[in-house]
Scaffold this active site. Structure first.
Site, PDB file in Angstrom:
ATOM      1  N   VAL B  16       0.728  -1.148   0.143  1.00  0.00           N
ATOM      2  CA  VAL B  16       0.111   0.077   0.251  1.00  0.00           C
ATOM      3  C   VAL B  16       0.877   1.216  -0.080  1.00  0.00           C
ATOM      4  CG1 VAL B  16      -1.932   1.357   1.194  1.00  0.00           C
ATOM      5  CG2 VAL B  16      -1.669  -1.216   1.402  1.00  0.00           C
ATOM      6  N   LYS B 108      -6.802  -1.434  10.533  1.00  0.00           N
ATOM      7  CA  LYS B 108      -7.955  -1.652  11.166  1.00  0.00           C
ATOM      8  C   LYS B 108      -7.623  -2.348  12.602  1.00  0.00           C
ATOM      9  CE  LYS B 108      -7.357  -5.777   8.567  1.00  0.00           C
ATOM     10  NZ  LYS B 108      -6.540  -5.630   7.310  1.00  0.00           N
ATOM     11  N   ASP B 204     -10.132 -10.687  11.470  1.00  0.00           N
ATOM     12  CA  ASP B 204      -9.899  -9.338  10.658  1.00  0.00           C
ATOM     13  C   ASP B 204     -11.088  -8.843  10.560  1.00  0.00           C
ATOM     14  OD1 ASP B 204      -8.576  -7.960   8.321  1.00  0.00           O
ATOM     15  OD2 ASP B 204     -10.411  -8.744   7.546  1.00  0.00           O
ATOM     16  N   LYS B 208     -13.164  -5.119  11.496  1.00  0.00           N
ATOM     17  CA  LYS B 208     -13.809  -4.085  10.590  1.00  0.00           C
ATOM     18  C   LYS B 208     -15.201  -4.124  10.800  1.00  0.00           C
ATOM     19  CE  LYS B 208     -10.822  -5.497   6.744  1.00  0.00           C
ATOM     20  NZ  LYS B 208     -10.692  -6.601   5.714  1.00  0.00           N
TER      21      LYS B 208
END
Lengths: 431, 431
Positions: B16, B108, B204, B208
């Site tokens: 990223v 996150k 994960d 979120k």
């Protein structure tokens, strides 16, 4: 003077206006609205055509028939224009902006025709002109384009932005019915107007494409001429063919980059592969599919019309502009890009689906396919069906220039064994 | 002092980070970025673990291994944290906020664990803490929740927010393959980690959901305990049953209102009707479905991971915060609602799909169905299949309390003719 309240005037108390008034007066939501704006919103006036008619839910002391004064009076900080139409609405919005008030509107026709001029006034006065509800009803697509995606190089925006036509095409697909029957049913149910032209001939969608394009590419909002084709010629046979070959027919609005400085805007029916995200958007739902250079494909779907969803989008704009009002600023809006050129439809490429009514004679296939070959249009699928003397040819081409296809259609009309050209529908979304 | 440039420091130059650096250095996009911010963005530092390793595309004079100093040095206005993990990232972000810098992060895990504490610092310092990319990669869902939908009373947010599990479940659905085989293939293709626990067991997705809930309902971001169940027990038989009955199995994250002040947050596999908008989200795509009281159902889909889409979302945040920086303000963020209570899973209702391995003897059906009846769980579908001595019962219940279903499962284990309880999957989205 420190502002302790943001005063809102509304013009129009129809479906959307009355839903909005209910939201602004719902005390259970006051804390959320105050938190978002930084101050309470106070509804100070609601302009309607006839104050003597009943307007349930609107406190009678707020009613007035003098819309222009709501747009200009000193005790309104923010005007919400829900009157519709272009001429009157233009006067109200212009007057409000010139008086230094921010404006929120759901009026796609007004923005598509006069948006660039009105935006210039808003900039000069350092106030907002925001219109989320003008495209896609309750779907927050315009805010996504002007905030999250403002740094993104958008390649294409393609949307199902008219609920009436999507309702009709969805019903034709699920029931196998003919266009006229489904339209009549839609009119009975209130999904289509008595005069359905604005919807079924794509005028409504064209206004929305103009707006999507302006926020995606910086094209001007001044009544751009958009290539436009409606759904009234789509037949049950077309729908059945699409189904058999795993396509779905949708009325799509497209704005896309062609090369570095070219933009194409158009509205037309298209066959989309069943696997395309837009293919599963049925009924009165709307959806907009955005292809960004870096963000990749994105889609947003939701209710494209209706009092509550539209008013919800208007409320989102009021909160944004109300907060700006408290801070003495305005939201960023894209400049008009002056180096863009409109690419005519004839210079684009597409695959085409085409039906021809022909005489069932030897040599007809040779005559027809020769015309395609003469114009360099390559056929990838050909079906022949029919009874007795008459036959129907259904053809699908490979990618072809629009101009070549137009020339092919023109020449086909001269072929003696071709009785009539039936449907011609573009195929999109296969790339 | 008037600011003429917004100076950006980045920590992390992985997938990223390097995509973001390329976007920030792409001169062809400078005009668009300047227009959005009101000033040029200048990249002043990129912190990496090892400056001696090659970092293609990152100018070597910007590289540093001192991440903490990038977070605090005077010539950085805005910190972009892309280091990942919780502990180090927490130190960097906290230090940056305390030095009066706005922070954009895609982390996150950090936000789900420490978001409320960090947000309080950001508020006190009048700077931003923005994290669009933390949920749904390139999908601008968080900005929609905190802007367009900030006035909307949200009822439920349900998302496919983990690409790895969606890739695995999509492949199991299209190929009929077993979980283990598809996981191995996903690992080979780089869609799943060598240790896939965080993805396949729903950790994960749970982070979120915590974030989605905080923006939808104002719940706190401090490591909420979420009911969590992964996909590792889903079998090819479950997938085949779902297909036969027009369902699709997805790993969903749900945050919803229960009554006026109750909130439920959970992650688990669910059978969704094929017609549900989330059912058609396949492969590594993510999507979030939002049900608002007024806006109605909305869905946003896009690429949930990957360097470019995630960096595109980070860039959107940088532009928002950069503009705020120019104006000396911060974006509005929701207060933590202190009057909300977490509703335990046991108090919710659902329909259930259940498989039981049983001995194929007379009376087994009576024994099994009696247990359901004893707990008031009503059966709407029962299939029996099997060979020889062993048989498989597949049951679908009507809506039942989770606690009643749990008691039913416990008692079923005591039934002599029940060999084993197989799968138990909730059915959602039928309302």
């Amino acid at each position: 003077m420190e502002r302790v309240v943001v005063r809102v005037g509304v013009i129009g108390a129809g479906n959307v206006g009355s839903a909005l008034v209910a939201m602004l007066l719902d005390e259970s939501r006051f804390p959320a609205l105050i938190e978002a704006v930084g101050a309470p919103l106070r509804l100070v006036a609601v302009a309607v055509r006839d104050t003597n008619k009943p307007h349930p839910g609107v406190p009678s002391e707020l009613l007035t028939s003098d819309a222009l004064s709501v747009a200009t009076r000193d005790d309104v900080d923010l005007l919400v224009e829900l009157a519709g139409g272009v001429d009157d609405a233009y006067r109200y919005v212009r007057a409000a902006l010139e008086s230094g008030k921010s404006v929120v509107t759901a009026n796609k026709a007004l923005i598509a025709a006069k948006g660039t001029e009105l935006e210039a006034i808003a900039r000069a006065k350092n106030v907002d002109l925001i219109f989320e509800a003008a495209v896609g009803g309750g779907i927050p697509i315009l805010r996504a384009l002007r905030t999250s995606l403002v740094g993104e190089k958008i390649q294409r925006v393609m949307g199902i932005v008219n609920g009436t036509t999507n309702f009709i095409l969805s019903a034709m697909t699920s029931d196998g019915a003919q266009y006229g029957d489904v339209l009549a049913e839609a009119q009975r149910l209130g999904y289509a107007e008595a005069d359905p032209t604005a919807d079924v001939e794509g005028f409504d969608a064209a206004a929305k494409v103009t707006i999507l394009s302006s926020l995606s590419f910086g094209t001007s909002l001044e009544g751009a001429a958009i290539a436009r084709e409606g759904i009234s010629k789509i037949t049950a046979d077309d729908v059945a063919f699409a189904k058999r070959h795993h396509f779905v027919i949708k009325l799509v609005g497209v704005a896309e980059r062609v090369g570095e400085y070219g933009i194409s805007m158009r509205v037309h029916p298209a066959m989309l592969p069943e696997s395309h995200p837009l293919a599963s958007i049925n009924g009165a739902f709307n959806a907009v599919f955005v292809e960004g250079a870096k963000a990749g494909p994105l889609m947003m779907m939701g209710q494209g019309a209706g009092g509550d969803p539209t008013a919800s989008a208007v409320l989102g704009d009021i909160l944004e502009s109300g907060r700006n009002c408290m801070l003495g600023r305005r939201s960023a809006t894209p400049d008009v890009e002056t180096n863009l050129t409109m690419v005519p439809q004839s210079e684009l490429q597409s695959s085409f689906y085409l039906t021809l009514d022909v005489l069932d004679r030897p040599g007809v296939l040779a005559a027809v396919t020769k015309v395609f070959g003469d114009h360099g249009v390559s056929i990838r699928l050909l079906e022949q069906s029919g009874i007795g003397d008459e036959a129907r040819l259904t053809l699908v081409t490979h990618l072809a220039m629009e101009s070549d296809m137009a020339a092919t259609l023109e020449d086909l009309q001269q072929v003696e064994t071709v009785d009539a050209i039936g449907s011609c529908i573009r195929i999109l979304g296969e790339d």
